[in-house]
Design a protein around this motif. Structure first.
Motif, mmCIF file in Angstrom:
data_model
loop_
_atom_site.group_PDB
_atom_site.id
_atom_site.type_symbol
_atom_site.label_atom_id
_atom_site.label_comp_id
_atom_site.label_asym_id
_atom_site.label_seq_id
_atom_site.Cartn_x
_atom_site.Cartn_y
_atom_site.Cartn_z
ATOM 1 N N GLU A 213 0.859 -1.279 -0.020
ATOM 2 C CA GLU A 213 -0.008 0.075 -0.106
ATOM 3 C C GLU A 213 0.911 1.105 -0.049
ATOM 4 O O GLU A 213 1.837 1.226 0.658
ATOM 5 N N ILE A 214 0.797 2.288 -0.866
ATOM 6 C CA ILE A 214 1.635 3.610 -1.411
ATOM 7 C C ILE A 214 0.708 4.457 -0.852
ATOM 8 O O ILE A 214 -0.470 4.744 -1.402
ATOM 9 N N ARG A 215 1.139 5.386 0.031
ATOM 10 C CA ARG A 215 0.392 6.589 0.274
ATOM 11 C C ARG A 215 1.301 7.574 0.191
ATOM 12 O O ARG A 215 2.647 7.560 0.561
ATOM 13 N N ASN A 221 0.107 14.389 8.477
ATOM 14 C CA ASN A 221 -0.542 13.143 8.312
ATOM 15 C C ASN A 221 -1.752 12.949 7.474
ATOM 16 O O ASN A 221 -2.473 11.983 7.307
ATOM 17 N N ASP A 222 -1.851 13.907 6.570
ATOM 18 C CA ASP A 222 -3.205 14.045 5.687
ATOM 19 C C ASP A 222 -2.708 13.311 4.521
ATOM 20 O O ASP A 222 -1.610 13.418 4.041
ATOM 21 N N ILE A 223 -3.648 12.491 3.984
ATOM 22 C CA ILE A 223 -3.259 11.710 2.724
ATOM 23 C C ILE A 223 -3.528 12.470 1.423
ATOM 24 O O ILE A 223 -4.523 12.916 1.209
ATOM 25 N N ILE A 224 -2.274 12.645 0.641
ATOM 26 C CA ILE A 224 -2.663 13.240 -0.702
ATOM 27 C C ILE A 224 -2.891 12.646 -1.660
ATOM 28 O O ILE A 224 -3.635 12.726 -2.449
ATOM 29 N N SER A 226 -3.215 7.885 -2.383
ATOM 30 C CA SER A 226 -3.177 6.675 -1.802
ATOM 31 C C SER A 226 -3.465 5.412 -2.871
ATOM 32 O O SER A 226 -4.433 5.719 -3.651
ATOM 33 N N SER A 227 -2.777 4.562 -3.140
ATOM 34 C CA SER A 227 -3.033 3.348 -3.953
ATOM 35 C C SER A 227 -4.197 2.401 -3.527
ATOM 36 O O SER A 227 -4.710 1.581 -4.577
ATOM 37 N N VAL A 228 -4.423 2.652 -2.233
ATOM 38 C CA VAL A 228 -5.638 1.500 -1.577
ATOM 39 C C VAL A 228 -6.999 2.154 -2.240
ATOM 40 O O VAL A 228 -7.578 1.259 -2.802
ATOM 41 N N SER A 229 -7.118 3.401 -2.040
ATOM 42 C CA SER A 229 -8.442 4.063 -2.555
ATOM 43 C C SER A 229 -8.415 5.216 -2.915
ATOM 44 O O SER A 229 -7.571 6.104 -2.029
ATOM 45 N N LEU A 230 -8.979 5.931 -4.029
ATOM 46 C CA LEU A 230 -8.818 7.438 -4.234
ATOM 47 C C LEU A 230 -9.514 8.382 -3.064
ATOM 48 O O LEU A 230 -9.411 9.211 -2.861
ATOM 49 N N CYS A 273 5.200 3.253 2.148
ATOM 50 C CA CYS A 273 4.651 2.288 1.890
ATOM 51 C C CYS A 273 4.528 1.158 3.036
ATOM 52 O O CYS A 273 5.490 1.250 3.812
ATOM 53 N N SER A 274 3.478 0.396 2.955
ATOM 54 C CA SER A 274 3.208 -0.484 4.001
ATOM 55 C C SER A 274 2.538 -1.833 3.198
ATOM 56 O O SER A 274 2.044 -1.853 2.623
#
Length: 502
Positions: A213-215, A221-224, A226-230, A273-274
């Protein structure tokens, strides 16, 4: 009579030794395989963790480089505007300019802007002046978001005093676009924006580990992206990941839930990356399965080899020991029990029978054996003794004990179950008469050895219940039979001892 202690090899012990050897060997192999398997698992676990961690770190570094390269490209394209002097010197707020010159200059700048804009998929690529006048490609979405304060709000994005530019993502909680702003002059700024979804191409890596999972996050810590979900764009980094990362800007972290790598890119943004631990464990468990299968096969093969070798080792030993044991118990010439074994087996038989059991001891002596031996060679006398043992074997079953108790003396021990004293004596008489008759029949055959025997018989009674007494009384009876002219049998009676003394 005290029992004798025999320190000799026992074939029964050898038979028990084989399964013990196999069990012991198998146990050693299993322990060794278990230890080696454990070491292999620990080593595999360490190698796998290091490998996955290294791959994840390499991936993260590559993602950071990709992002920086992408952002650098936007900055590079933006600097091309300085190739046009009018673009960075023109000031739309100057009311002294000729209207015609204004139209011509702005038209020239617009063409330049659109030429540069076509090089990339920009949402905005235009200039905003301090009077909020715009030229070039400034989207309605940007105009609507910033309104009549567009210049002031976008100017606030410029945070780098050295390069007079700045980046913003999630500005005013809008995470759909990423803005780059660069100052051209005191009253003009260049505004460039792209959709955050464009980062999908930046973070697309076919070599990424399954489940990665790439963020991309900002310092809050706001997500700009995410490869998980838009839909994650604009939300906070998941608590477990945020807690593991903490204030780290370049690290690889593994806990119960995730393997996490973090690297800080431009603008203090972090590429995170997680990989869920369960995915790593699945690969690890698959490797463990192969280790266990290999260990089981190795153990099985080793046990089979050990069993084969144990059989190969113990069977010859067992045969030798059995042979030695047989030789230790048997008379080498006749194959009957030797004197010692004959005694031991009789004592055992008497003990097993108890006080109510009845037995008969027959001592058989070859008549005139010394004369036969002196007149003939040793082979002839040995053959005579073998003939006696052969007759005894033919006349008695395995239930009777047969032994050679002297040079030309043989013993027969017979047990009688459920017989009274008189019946035992009559049965013993029948045995003796039959034996003497057998030797007579042998002597009548052509080329047969001319042998006769004398027999002394002792019957067990209350006072005769052990081997020494039975042997002694039977020997007395045998001596009486010899004195009476041989080729006969005599039962022991108490008076015989007195007769012999006279």
């Amino acid at each position: 009579m005290a029992k004798k202690s025999n320190a000799k090899a026992n074939p029964h012990v050898i038979r028990y030794l084989k399964p013990l050897l196999i069990f012991g060997y198998g146990l050693i192999i299993l322990i060794a395989v278990a230890i080696l398997s454990r070491l292999a698992i620990v080593k595999t676990d360490t190698v796998l963790k290091n490998k996955v961690s290294s791959m994840a770190s390499s991936l993260n570094v590559q993602m950071k480089l990709n992002l920086n390269s992408y952002l650098d490209r936007i900055e590079t394209v933006s600097t091309l505007i300085f190739a046009s002097e009018e673009a960075y010197t023109y000031d739309a707020t100057n009311t002294a300019l000729d209207e015609y010159d204004v139209l011509e200059t702005e038209n020239e700048i617009t063409n330049k802007l659109y030429d540069l804009c076509t090089m990339d998929n920009f949402v905005d690529f235009g200039i905003v002046y301090s009077n909020n006048h715009t030229i070039g490609k400034i989207s309605n979405g940007t105009k609507d978001q910033f309104g009549d304060k567009i210049y002031d709000l976008l100017s606030a994005i410029i945070t780098n005093d050295r390069t007079y530019d700045g980046w913003a993502a999630g500005y005013r909680d809008n995470f759909k676009r990423i803005y780059y702003v660069k100052r051209l002059n005191d009253n003009a700024i260049l505004v460039v924006s792209v959709y955050s979804t464009e980062l999908a191409a930046v973070f697309n890596n076919p070599e990424a580990l399954d489940g990665t999972e790439i963020r991309l996050t900002n310092p809050n810590n706001d997500i700009i992206y995410s490869s998980v979900s838009l839909k994650e764009a604009g939300t906070k980094l998941p608590d477990k990941i945020a807690s593991a990362v903490g204030n780290e800007t370049s690290a690889a972290i593994m806990d119960e839930d995730y393997l996490i790598t973090v690297n800080e890119s431009k603008n203090d943004w972090c590429v995170i990356c997680s990989i869920p631990t369960e995915i790593i464990l699945k690969e690890k468990n698959d490797m463990y399965k192969y280790i266990y299968i290999a260990a089981a096969l190795i153990a099985l093969i080793a046990v089979l080899i050990g069993t084969f070798l144990s059989v190969k080792i113990t069977d010859p030993i067992s045969d030798v020991v059995t042979n030695l044991d047989s030789k230790a118990h048997a008379d080498q010439l006749t194959g009957l029990f030797n004197k010692r074994s004959f005694e031991e087996n009789i004592e055992k038989r008497i003990e097993e029978g108890g006080v109510e059991s009845r037995h008969a001891m027959l001592l058989i002596d070859v008549d005139s054996f010394n004369e036969l031996k002196n007149k003939n060679d040793k082979a002839y006398s040995d053959n005579a003794l073998k003939k006696v043992s052969e007759v005894l074997r033919n006349e008695f079953t395995q239930g009777e004990l047969l032994g050679r108790t002297g040079e030309d003396e043989f013993g027969v021990f017979v047990s009688f179950d459920d017989m009274d004293k008189n019946s035992v004596k009559e049965s013993a008489k029948s045995i003796c008469e039959k034996l003497i008759e057998c030797f007579h029949e042998e002597a009548e055959e052509e080329d047969a050895l001319k042998l006769t025997v004398s027999i002394g018989v002792s019957l067990s009674a209350e006072k005769i219940k052990d081997y020494p007494k039975l042997y002694s009384t039977a020997s007395t009876a045998l001596e009486t039979a010899k004195n009476r002219g041989k080729d006969t049998y005599v039962f022991y009676e108490k008076y015989l001892e007195g007769v012999l003394k006279k």
